[in-house]
Design an enzyme around this catalytic site. Sequence first.
Site, PDB file in Angstrom:
ATOM      1  N   ASP A 181     -14.170  -0.585  17.469  1.00  0.00           N
ATOM      2  CA  ASP A 181     -12.932  -1.339  17.358  1.00  0.00           C
ATOM      3  C   ASP A 181     -12.810  -1.586  15.860  1.00  0.00           C
ATOM      4  O   ASP A 181     -13.547  -2.410  15.315  1.00  0.00           O
ATOM      5  CB  ASP A 181     -13.025  -2.659  18.116  1.00  0.00           C
ATOM      6  CG  ASP A 181     -11.743  -3.461  17.993  1.00  0.00           C
ATOM      7  OD1 ASP A 181     -11.120  -3.413  16.912  1.00  0.00           O
ATOM      8  OD2 ASP A 181     -11.360  -4.133  18.952  1.00  0.00           O
ATOM      9  N   HIS A 182     -11.921  -0.862  15.187  1.00  0.00           N
ATOM     10  CA  HIS A 182     -11.995  -0.885  13.725  1.00  0.00           C
ATOM     11  C   HIS A 182     -11.719  -2.278  13.146  1.00  0.00           C
ATOM     12  O   HIS A 182     -12.099  -2.569  12.029  1.00  0.00           O
ATOM     13  CB  HIS A 182     -11.101   0.196  13.101  1.00  0.00           C
ATOM     14  CG  HIS A 182      -9.649  -0.159  13.034  1.00  0.00           C
ATOM     15  ND1 HIS A 182      -8.818  -0.092  14.116  1.00  0.00           N
ATOM     16  CD2 HIS A 182      -8.879  -0.589  12.013  1.00  0.00           C
ATOM     17  CE1 HIS A 182      -7.595  -0.463  13.760  1.00  0.00           C
ATOM     18  NE2 HIS A 182      -7.603  -0.771  12.476  1.00  0.00           N
ATOM     19  N   HIS A 244      -8.320  -5.388  19.660  1.00  0.00           N
ATOM     20  CA  HIS A 244      -8.338  -6.138  18.404  1.00  0.00           C
ATOM     21  C   HIS A 244      -8.112  -7.641  18.575  1.00  0.00           C
ATOM     22  O   HIS A 244      -8.860  -8.456  18.046  1.00  0.00           O
ATOM     23  CB  HIS A 244      -7.271  -5.592  17.439  1.00  0.00           C
ATOM     24  CG  HIS A 244      -7.318  -4.099  17.261  1.00  0.00           C
ATOM     25  ND1 HIS A 244      -8.489  -3.384  17.264  1.00  0.00           N
ATOM     26  CD2 HIS A 244      -6.338  -3.183  17.069  1.00  0.00           C
ATOM     27  CE1 HIS A 244      -8.231  -2.095  17.076  1.00  0.00           C
ATOM     28  NE2 HIS A 244      -6.929  -1.950  16.964  1.00  0.00           N
TER      29      HIS A 244
HETATM   30  C1  BG6 Z   1      -4.771   0.825  16.070  1.00  0.00           C
HETATM   31  C2  BG6 Z   1      -3.567   0.956  16.954  1.00  0.00           C
HETATM   32  O1  BG6 Z   1      -5.915   0.543  16.828  1.00  0.00           O
HETATM   33  O2  BG6 Z   1      -4.556  -0.227  15.141  1.00  0.00           O
HETATM   34  C3  BG6 Z   1      -2.322   1.200  16.121  1.00  0.00           C
HETATM   35  O3  BG6 Z   1      -3.760   2.036  17.851  1.00  0.00           O
HETATM   36  C4  BG6 Z   1      -2.165   0.138  15.067  1.00  0.00           C
HETATM   37  O4  BG6 Z   1      -1.170   1.242  16.952  1.00  0.00           O
HETATM   38  C5  BG6 Z   1      -3.458  -0.017  14.277  1.00  0.00           C
HETATM   39  O5  BG6 Z   1      -1.112   0.504  14.207  1.00  0.00           O
HETATM   40  C6  BG6 Z   1      -3.378  -1.215  13.341  1.00  0.00           C
HETATM   41  O6  BG6 Z   1      -4.473  -1.210  12.490  1.00  0.00           O
HETATM   42  P1  BG6 Z   1      -4.414  -1.852  11.046  1.00  0.00           P
HETATM   43  O7  BG6 Z   1      -5.793  -1.671  10.518  1.00  0.00           O
HETATM   44  O8  BG6 Z   1      -3.363  -1.104  10.289  1.00  0.00           O
HETATM   45  O9  BG6 Z   1      -4.040  -3.291  11.247  1.00  0.00           O
END
Ligand code: BG6
Length: 495
Positions: A181-182, A244
């Site tokens: 989960d980045h 997230h």
């Molecule tokens: C991803 C989603 O996990 O996270 C995307 O699939 C989203 O739809 C993205 O745009 C948002 O990540 P960040 O790091 O740009 O907030």
Amino acid sequence: LPLEPTVMVIFGAVGDLALRKLVPALYNLFLDGYLPERLAIVGVARRELDDAGFRQQLKDGVDRFSRRGAADQKEWDEFAVRLRYFSGDFTSAETGTLLGRRLEEFDREWNSRAIRVFYLAIPPGLVAAAARYLEILGVCKDCARDRLVVEKPFGRDLASARQLNGFLTSMFAEAQIYRIDHYLGKETVQNILALRFANSLYEPVWNRRYIDHVQITVAETVGVEQRGGYYDTAGALRDMVQNHLLQILSLIAMEPPVSFAADEVRNKKLDVLRAIRPIRTEEVHRMAVRGQYSRGKVSCKDVPAYREEHGVVSESVTETFAALKLYVDNWRWQGVPFYLRTGKCLQAKVSEAIILFRPAPHQLFPAAAVESWQPNRLVLRIQPEEGISTRIQVKQPGTRLLLGPVDMKFRYNEAFRVTPPEAYETLLLDVIRGDATLFMRADQIETAWSVIAPILDVWEAVPPADFPDYAAGSWGPETADLLIAKEGHSWLQPD
Ligand code: BG6
């Protein structure tokens, strides 16, 4: 820490994720000297390419998407010799035999059994097949050295996530599976733990006695870009909330773990998800709202309606906005609402959690002095302008007694003057080091799905009557305001 020889095999090596995120992250780690000396990055994909062609594609990716670019040819070349490519269908016996042979050659060359990381940067529908293939090849058998990295979406509901978990854990040990989960790799998400547990200042007030409610916002200005096909089958609840937002909530609400060991932290986070009050079918409409954007202007640019985006069906009922009211039924949080919202094509890009405190117990100042009174709040800004600020009341200068709010601010870039690593840099290094603290365990994923399951069910059974219901460039549908207005609250828009 000196790192052991490592081979990272990326399935889907010339796809979007690899080009935009994985390879730029690996390159930055390399430049910073964090990667093992003996390292190979092996790309596997269908596209016909040789090593040189593969390296060139990745270089272009680094130039476009890395926070540093690949301007220095000498440095890039040092990195590039570590890149190899196998073109072929990753489920074919031929590719498998070649790959297996190559992995053994690395071990012989380095005179050591390397750490093997298999990164599945492929569409979710292919994950099970790729995992099965690795099992058949027998290249990912060493529980201590071989790791499998799986991207989200992890299933599309509780049943499919359970099935995938069951399938993966029938072939690999749980400790080998790194579910990404980045958001957990973001500096400021990790900083929630530091703020709470490395300071004694906040923990005493971090509970229902002092906290009135919590707002978590992950707002995006982008639409679905090139991902309409995927997004239209997912929607905001699956794409953002299940992972997230619930992870951020878990970090804010968790009890202090005994240590920073992976499972200690993950157990406490899981407890939060388990304590979230289940939403009954008949109350879904009171606890969750959805929305979809129509045409509008975002940052002064015209934006098409969601239904006009590439890959989206013209009568789509997929939500691009979701807001939820959740309660965590435990000793610490009883009765404190947690409001979550996320959406595409909103007015500003911001991810933050705001903790709103209760008013001081006794108001001793004359009414005229507190005209612009505001409750204390703590803002944990995840992006952009990462930092933390606390709103307090002070006496305004002057002969009259007049109180007013001011912010005490900490900004990462001002305090440290360095660019923090990207989420994928942190996470990839953790995989190589074998540290799973910031990765999702099977039970966390499944419990998170069960939190949103009733909402998914009701939303699927009852299509929205009024989509699209918010203009691109706004803060989402009015129903999101009504959702929290019932409790006398309103969303705080970012400063
Ligand atoms: C991803 C989603 O996990 O996270 C995307 O699939 C989203 O739809 C993205 O745009 C948002 O990540 P960040 O790091 O740009 O907030």
